[in-house]
Write an enzyme that holds these catalytic residues in place. Structure first.
Site, short mmCIF file in Angstrom:
data_model
loop_
_atom_site.label_atom_id
_atom_site.label_comp_id
_atom_site.label_asym_id
_atom_site.label_seq_id
_atom_site.Cartn_x
_atom_site.Cartn_y
_atom_site.Cartn_z
N HIS A 24 1.16 7.52 14.28
CA HIS A 24 0.02 6.61 14.45
C HIS A 24 0.46 5.17 14.75
O HIS A 24 -0.37 4.25 14.67
CB HIS A 24 -0.86 6.63 13.19
CG HIS A 24 -1.62 7.91 13.02
ND1 HIS A 24 -2.68 8.25 13.83
CD2 HIS A 24 -1.45 8.94 12.15
CE1 HIS A 24 -3.15 9.44 13.45
NE2 HIS A 24 -2.41 9.88 12.44
N GLU B 195 1.67 3.66 8.50
CA GLU B 195 1.10 4.12 9.78
C GLU B 195 -0.41 4.35 9.73
O GLU B 195 -1.04 4.44 10.77
CB GLU B 195 1.81 5.39 10.27
CG GLU B 195 1.47 6.61 9.43
CD GLU B 195 1.48 7.91 10.22
OE1 GLU B 195 1.81 7.90 11.42
OE2 GLU B 195 1.15 8.95 9.61
N ASN B 196 -0.99 4.50 8.53
CA ASN B 196 -2.43 4.74 8.42
C ASN B 196 -3.15 3.61 7.69
O ASN B 196 -4.27 3.78 7.20
CB ASN B 196 -2.70 6.05 7.66
CG ASN B 196 -1.95 7.21 8.24
OD1 ASN B 196 -0.96 7.67 7.66
ND2 ASN B 196 -2.37 7.69 9.39
N ASP C 183 2.62 7.14 3.07
CA ASP C 183 1.61 6.63 4.01
C ASP C 183 0.42 5.98 3.30
O ASP C 183 -0.35 6.66 2.61
CB ASP C 183 1.09 7.77 4.89
CG ASP C 183 2.19 8.58 5.54
OD1 ASP C 183 3.29 8.70 4.94
OD2 ASP C 183 1.96 9.13 6.63
#
Ligand SMILES: [Fe+2]
Ligand SMILES: [Fe+2]
Length: 274
Positions: free
Chosen positions: A68, A39-40, A8
């Site tokens: 997310h 996703e981040n 991530d």
């Protein structure tokens, strides 16, 4: 075949590290295929189209997501235009985008990538085991794909280990994401699938899961939100899993963690260096 999976990417710090290092890593290790969990990537929450373009431009073949996925609402729209952006496959039917795809690696191999999300302490969605099995049965190793990479985005190590054994011998690599803390259990499972419970994040580790510690700490202490979670901006450690895949079988020969920069002790896949 040489596969690198990066965990991530968190905020600007994580992005800068990936953009600076990934082109060099691709060259240094002669990587055939790179997947990155994004996703981040946008301030810790979701991904924007501009950031996706940057990650693809830096050498990611595929970007995966997780819980997310939709923090940046634009992702619901632009995901339809990007085959190389995957969201968890076990979201409800009708969810925008796709959860798997077949992509050509630099060595010509056809790589099936699947993104799935766990159920324990996570949003209630479809069964990840059935969803991944459906894909692997439809496009198995040496029947439809030369290699299969699964990003299993899940909270608990038991669910991840169970998925590892469920898929062992049927995929090239099962890589855990989501916890942002790398585990030290990377290995090749008995039937030939590379495995790690969590590959860790690409972000500033002098933090709480990539965020400035003050607000997370405040919420643990008082239970009263005082501000927003802000990504920590110190130098990031790049965290990945390096996998050497046997071209004939599509199974893993070696797996090792790769950590670079920032606060964590660096590690390097020896089998690509010697
Ligand atoms: Fe994450
Ligand atoms: Fe996550």
């Amino acid at each position: 075949m040489r596969l690198l999976f990066l965990g991530d990417v968190v905020g600007r710090s994580g992005r800068q590290a990936v953009l600076a290092e990934l082109p060099r890593l691709r060259e240094r290790y002669r990587l055939d295929f790179v997947a990155v969990n994004g996703e981040n990537a946008a301030g810790g929450f979701g991904i924007t189209e501009a950031i996706l373009e940057e990650l693809l431009g830096a050498g990611a073949d595929v970007v995966t997501l997780g819980n997310h996925s939709w923090d940046q609402k634009e992702a619901l729209v632009f995901i339809e235009r990007y085959e190389r952006l995957l969201r968890p496959i076990n979201y409800p039917p009708g969810t925008p985008g796709r959860g798997s795809g077949v992509f050509k690696a630099a060595n010509g191999a056809e790589v099936l990538v699947i993104n799935a999300m766990g159920l324990v302490y996570m949003p209630e969605i479809g069964c990840p085991f059935r969803a991944v099995e459906h894909e692997v049965e439809a496009c198995g190793l040496k029947r439809g794909a030369d290699a299969i990479v699964v990003d299993f985005h899940a909270e608990v190590t038991s669910e991840k280990q169970a998925m590892g054994h469920f898929l062992d011998g049927r995929v090239s690599a099962l890589i855990g994401t989501h916890t942002h803390v790398p585990t030290a259990d990377e290995r090749v499972l008995p039937n030939g699938s590379a495995y790690i419970s969590d590959v860790g994040m690409c972000g500033d580790y002098q933090s709480v899961l990539g965020m400035e510690p003050a607000e997370p700490l405040n919420r643990f202490l008082t239970k009263i939100p005082r501000g927003r979670f802000e990504p920590a901006l110190g130098p990031a450690t790049l965290c990945g899993l390096a996998v050497e895949i046997d071209d004939a079988s599509g199974l893993a020969r070696h797996a090792a963690s790769l950590r670079l920069g920032g606060a964590l002790t660096p590690t390097e896949p020896r089998f690509w260096v010697e």
